[in-house]
Write a protein that holds these residues in place. Structure first.
Motif, short mmCIF file in Angstrom:
data_model
loop_
_atom_site.label_atom_id
_atom_site.label_comp_id
_atom_site.label_asym_id
_atom_site.label_seq_id
_atom_site.Cartn_x
_atom_site.Cartn_y
_atom_site.Cartn_z
N PRO A 126 0.83 -1.22 0.00
CA PRO A 126 0.00 0.00 0.00
C PRO A 126 0.86 1.26 0.00
CG PRO A 126 0.04 -1.00 2.17
CD PRO A 126 0.74 -1.96 1.26
N PRO A 127 0.38 2.33 -0.66
CA PRO A 127 1.17 3.56 -0.69
C PRO A 127 1.16 4.27 0.67
CG PRO A 127 -0.92 3.88 -1.82
CD PRO A 127 -0.86 2.44 -1.43
N VAL A 128 2.33 4.80 1.04
CA VAL A 128 2.48 5.52 2.31
C VAL A 128 3.10 6.89 2.01
CG1 VAL A 128 3.63 5.53 4.58
CG2 VAL A 128 2.76 3.39 3.63
N ALA A 129 2.59 7.93 2.69
CA ALA A 129 3.11 9.29 2.45
C ALA A 129 4.58 9.39 2.86
CB ALA A 129 2.28 10.29 3.25
N ARG A 130 5.38 10.13 2.11
CA ARG A 130 6.80 10.31 2.39
C ARG A 130 7.25 11.56 1.67
NH1 ARG A 130 11.64 8.96 -0.23
NH2 ARG A 130 13.34 8.38 1.15
N PRO A 131 8.09 12.40 2.26
CA PRO A 131 8.72 12.26 3.57
C PRO A 131 7.98 13.05 4.66
CG PRO A 131 9.85 13.97 2.33
CD PRO A 131 8.69 13.50 1.48
N GLY A 132 8.09 12.52 5.89
CA GLY A 132 7.52 13.22 7.04
C GLY A 132 8.53 14.17 7.68
N GLY A 133 9.72 14.22 7.07
CA GLY A 133 10.78 15.09 7.60
C GLY A 133 10.34 16.54 7.81
N PRO A 134 9.65 17.14 6.82
CA PRO A 134 9.22 18.54 7.01
C PRO A 134 8.34 18.73 8.26
CG PRO A 134 9.08 17.97 4.70
CD PRO A 134 9.42 16.71 5.43
N ALA A 135 7.46 17.76 8.54
CA ALA A 135 6.60 17.87 9.73
C ALA A 135 7.45 17.80 11.00
CB ALA A 135 5.56 16.75 9.73
#
Lengths: 294, 95
Positions: A10-19
């Motif tokens: 399943p697709p997962v959001a990336r990247p969470g670095g900015p958050a």
């Protein structure tokens, strides 16, 4: 991006670095505004530079040595703002005078911690949960020492990680990406140096350091996991992870943990947390021993 | 192949790594670095002592690092990670 360890990927959001970076900037700046301490400014700048390197890595996929080279820049705020003490404390030894060597160690330490965190960011929830556990001994040490500025910064990292973990845990809704893991590692390294808790941090990071050491020594250098010729871990038909039993396969902590047999991703991550919790206890013991002079 | 769980073995390795780190720091900074040449010694003797301390500290560091290689290889061996499983070792009977 697809979650490679799940059925159907399943697709997962990336990247969470900015958050992660945004939450850390807001909280560290708040501490800076309240206390006016240059320590938190150096911490925030170190994190921002490592985050910028990570964003570039997320877009262009840097090679290991280039990434480490670029991360040297993340150490500069600590050196330029002179927010370090060249008199680190060691258990049974006490204060050491390292006025010449220490700045060189600072230059190396931030890329090392940033890469160590980057190398364990392999499973859902691992790097965020790992960081949350690893920051606890530092928070304890700062509070016991009465260093409330650094304790506030450590608390900011802890709370950021707990918030991110809720979305990153298995099954992940977001991945931190290189921008997230490098920012976390650099922040942790800077926290240890600026707060004078270098040895406590090294002990708290033993699982990540051993993982990095085992990988580098078995692969023969800084190699991106995408470029490894042999895989350390494989996914079986039941979508469980299992150790590759083959001479020459990279020795990673995950492969070692899976040597008992196949496990689901969440179970592997729980075992990582057990190791990190134990390392954190050793780190607290190290802090208590720092008062013991040989 | 040992039946001791991998987590327990790794906790043992971490404890050993921690103890070795503390021991290495103590030996280098408390036993080797404080060695000093006798007062009034010539420059050559002072330099000789400095080189000796560097060599001793380097040797301790190398032994310390080598111990980590040993722990890695010991784990791989006792857990059979370097052995490719064969059909006969998986318990299946040949058809």
């Amino acid at each position: 991006m697809p979650d490679a360890h799940k059925q159907g990927q399943p697709p997962v959001a990336r990247p969470g670095g900015p958050a992660i970076a945004f939450a850390l900037i807001i909280s560290l700046d708040a501490v800076y505004v309240i206390t006016g301490s240059p320590q938190t400014l150096a911490l925030a700048l170190t994190m921002v530079i490592a985050f910028a390197v990570g964003v570039y890595d997320d877009m262009r996929s840097l090679s290991g040595p280039v990434k480490v080279g670029m991360l040297f820049a993340a150490s500069l705020p600590i050196l330029l703002l002179h927010t370090y003490s060249p008199f680190p404390v060691f258990p049974f030894v006490g204060h050491l005078r390292l006025t010449v060597v220490y700045p060189l160690l600072v230059l190396v330490a931030v890329p090392v911690t940033a890469n160590a965190f980057n190398m364990i960011d392999v499973y859902n929830g691992l790097v965020s949960g790992f960081t949350a556990i690893a920051v606890l001994p530092l928070l304890f040490a700062f509070l016991v020492q009465g260093d409330y500025v650094m304790a506030s910064a450590a608390l900011a990292l802890l709370l950021t990680m707990l918030g991110f973990y809720l979305l990153h845990r298995n099954p992940a809704k977001i991945f931190p990406g290189d921008s997230g893991s490098l920012a976390l590692g650099a922040t942790y390294g800077a926290l240890a140096i600026i707060g004078g808790m270098e040895v406590v941090a090294v002990v708290a990071l033993l699982p990540a350091i051993l993982n990095a050491f085992f990988v580098i020594s078995s692969v023969g250098g800084l190699v991106e996991h995408r470029q490894m010729k042999k895989r350390p871990v494989a996914l079986n038909g039941q979508f469980k992870l299992e150790a590759v039993r083959e001479p020459g396969a990279p020795v990673t902590l995950a492969r070692m943990l899976l040597s008992d047999g196949p496990l689901g991703e969440a179970a592997v991550v729980r075992r990582f947390f057990v190791l990190e919790a134990f390392a954190s206890l050793l780190a607290v013991a190290t802090f208590l021993l720092m008062g013991v002079r040989g | 192949m040992t039946r001791v769980p991998a987590v327990l073995l790794l906790i043992g390795i971490m404890t050993a790594a921690w103890a070795l780190l503390i021991l290495m720091i103590f030996v280098v900074f408390e036993l080797i670095i404080p060695i000093s040449a006798p007062s009034g010694a010539s420059y050559a003797v002072e330099l000789g002592y400095a080189v000796l301390k560097l060599v001793m500290a380097g040797a301790v560091g190398a032994v310390w690092l080598y111990s980590y290689f040993l722990m890695r290889d010991m784990f791989v061996r006792v857990k059979g990670l370097d052995r490719t499983p064969t059909p006969s070792s998986s318990g299946r009977t040949p058809s």
